[in-house]
Design an enzyme around this catalytic site. Structure first.
Site, PDB file in Angstrom:
ATOM      1  N   LYS A 192      93.860  98.416  19.279  1.00 41.14           N
ATOM      2  CA  LYS A 192      94.910  99.260  19.160  1.00 41.14           C
ATOM      3  C   LYS A 192      95.874  99.414  18.186  1.00 41.14           C
ATOM      4  O   LYS A 192      96.516  98.055  18.122  1.00 41.14           O
ATOM      5  CB  LYS A 192      95.644  99.191  20.653  1.00 41.14           C
ATOM      6  CG  LYS A 192      96.714 100.271  20.921  1.00 41.14           C
ATOM      7  CD  LYS A 192      97.316 100.014  22.175  1.00 41.14           C
ATOM      8  CE  LYS A 192      98.674 100.882  22.361  1.00 41.14           C
ATOM      9  NZ  LYS A 192      99.101 100.745  23.596  1.00 41.14           N
TER      10      LYS A 192
ATOM     11  N   LYS B 248      91.667 103.023  19.277  1.00 40.02           N
ATOM     12  CA  LYS B 248      92.701 103.909  19.516  1.00 40.02           C
ATOM     13  C   LYS B 248      93.978 103.799  18.382  1.00 40.02           C
ATOM     14  O   LYS B 248      94.220 102.474  18.156  1.00 40.02           O
ATOM     15  CB  LYS B 248      93.617 103.520  20.995  1.00 40.02           C
ATOM     16  CG  LYS B 248      94.790 104.231  21.202  1.00 40.02           C
ATOM     17  CD  LYS B 248      95.343 103.831  22.284  1.00 40.02           C
ATOM     18  CE  LYS B 248      97.014 104.465  22.719  1.00 40.02           C
ATOM     19  NZ  LYS B 248      97.761 103.845  23.716  1.00 40.02           N
TER      20      LYS B 248
END
Ligand code: PBG
Ligand code: ZN
Length: 328
Positions: free
Chosen positions: A196, A249
């Site tokens: 992320k 992400k």
């Protein structure tokens, strides 16, 4: 030589031919729809930066999930926004917190009609908006682990089918796995936000989840956008710690990372097409600069093509509607 030997155009002549050799399919079966539930008296409140996305009360959320089920969306990712925040983010691991209440209500109403995944993080619940507890001005990794594990446990006790830690603390998958195995349910999978990035694309989400950091930023725990090899390391660590599904992400700016992850690892791979991706497409379409449907489908398809098994997307209901009309 008079003619080209190879003519790829031969197989592009019409839709039937193109359909037969199509390498990637987009179907609603792979989609997860993110949903925000808030402790509040209004049934729903619109998020201006995310057209069509709302915060819902527990009552309101049931109706939204009913719609998702009718569109054959298989899973939702639930985020909770508490009425009160504090330094320790105690609403995150309160048995009667907003997300725990919502999970119980959703499970009671819908049972196994939809897979209920819960986001595990502290940022919606802390007064300072960071994803863990603060010591001075840094987020204390190890102090945070137990609170995340406790949060995951309360979600699972309330009935969550899967937990998805998004905090980016080191060691949190292991901490959650141990907590669930000992006190919860060893059969509940963990989908970890493994790679992320500290991205500019989260700001609409922070309006929706009311989770913007009040001081500083998340660069000391989320990944540095220029790095790709480090993503592979982050993912490998989460797999070692027991993650069942790994995630990259954001999605669109990180398709290279997604493709590398697909080639490198054999466990199911998710991509989160984040709020900024949603906001950009809506804004361009509203101005008439891009065709909404074509852009949503092409961008979502590109995430599949890069290698995602699972796509978390705010467009899930739009895609579900087009699928029902047979016009994907
Ligand atoms: C918080 C969290 C964020 C998102 C999911 N969980 C934002 C952040 O890290 O600030 C982003 C989702 C989106 O932008 O759609 N842990
Ligand atoms: Zn967070």
């Amino acid at each position: 030589m008079k003619f080209p030997v190879y003519r790829p155009r031969r197989l592009r002549k019409n839709e039937k031919l193109r359909g037969m050799i199509r390498e990637t399919d987009l179907s609603v079966n792979h989609l997860v729809y993110p949903v925000f539930v808030k402790e509040m008296s209004e049934k729903k409140v619109a998020i201006p930066s995310m057209p069509g996305i709302h915060q819902f009360s527990v009552d309101g959320v049931l109706k939204e999930i009913d719609e998702a089920i009718k569109l054959s969306i298989p899973a939702i990712l639930l985020f909770g926004i508490p009425a009160k925040k504090d330094e320790m983010g105690s609403g995150a691991y309160d048995k009667n917190g907003i997300i725990q209440k919502a999970v119980r209500a959703i499970k009671k109403r819908f049972g196994d009609k939809i897979l209920l995944i819960t986001d595990v993080c502290l940022c919606e619940y802390t007064s300072h908006g960071h994803c863990g507890v603060l010591k001075g001005d840094t987020v204390d990794n190890d102090e945070t682990l137990n609170l995340l594990a406790k949060s995951a446990l309360t979600h699972v006790m309330a009935g969550a089918d899967m937990v998805a830690p998004s905090d980016m603390m080191d060691g949190r998958v292991k901490a959650i796995r141990e907590m669930l195995d000992l006190h919860g349910d060893y059969n509940v999978p963990i989908m970890s936000y493994a790679a992320k990035y500290a991205s500019c694309l989260y700001s609409p989400f922070r309006d929706a989840a009311e989770s913007a950091p009040q001081v500083g930023d998340r660069k000391a725990y989320q990944m540095d956008p220029p790095n790709e090899r480090e993503a592979l390391r982050e993912i490998a660590l989460d797999i070692e710690e027991g993650a069942d599904i790994i995630m990259v992400k954001p999605a669109l700016f990180y398709l290279d990372v997604l493709a590398r992850a697909r080639q490198t690892f054999n466990i199911p791979l998710a991509a989160y097409s984040v709020s900024g991706e949603y906001a950009m497409i809506h804004a361009a379409a509203a101005k008439g600069h891009l065709d909404f449907k074509r852009t949503v489908l092409e961008s979502t398809m590109s995430i599949r093509r890069a290698g995602a098994d699972i796509i978390i997307t705010y467009f899930a209901k739009d895609i579900g509607k087009w699928a029902k009309e047979n016009s994907l």
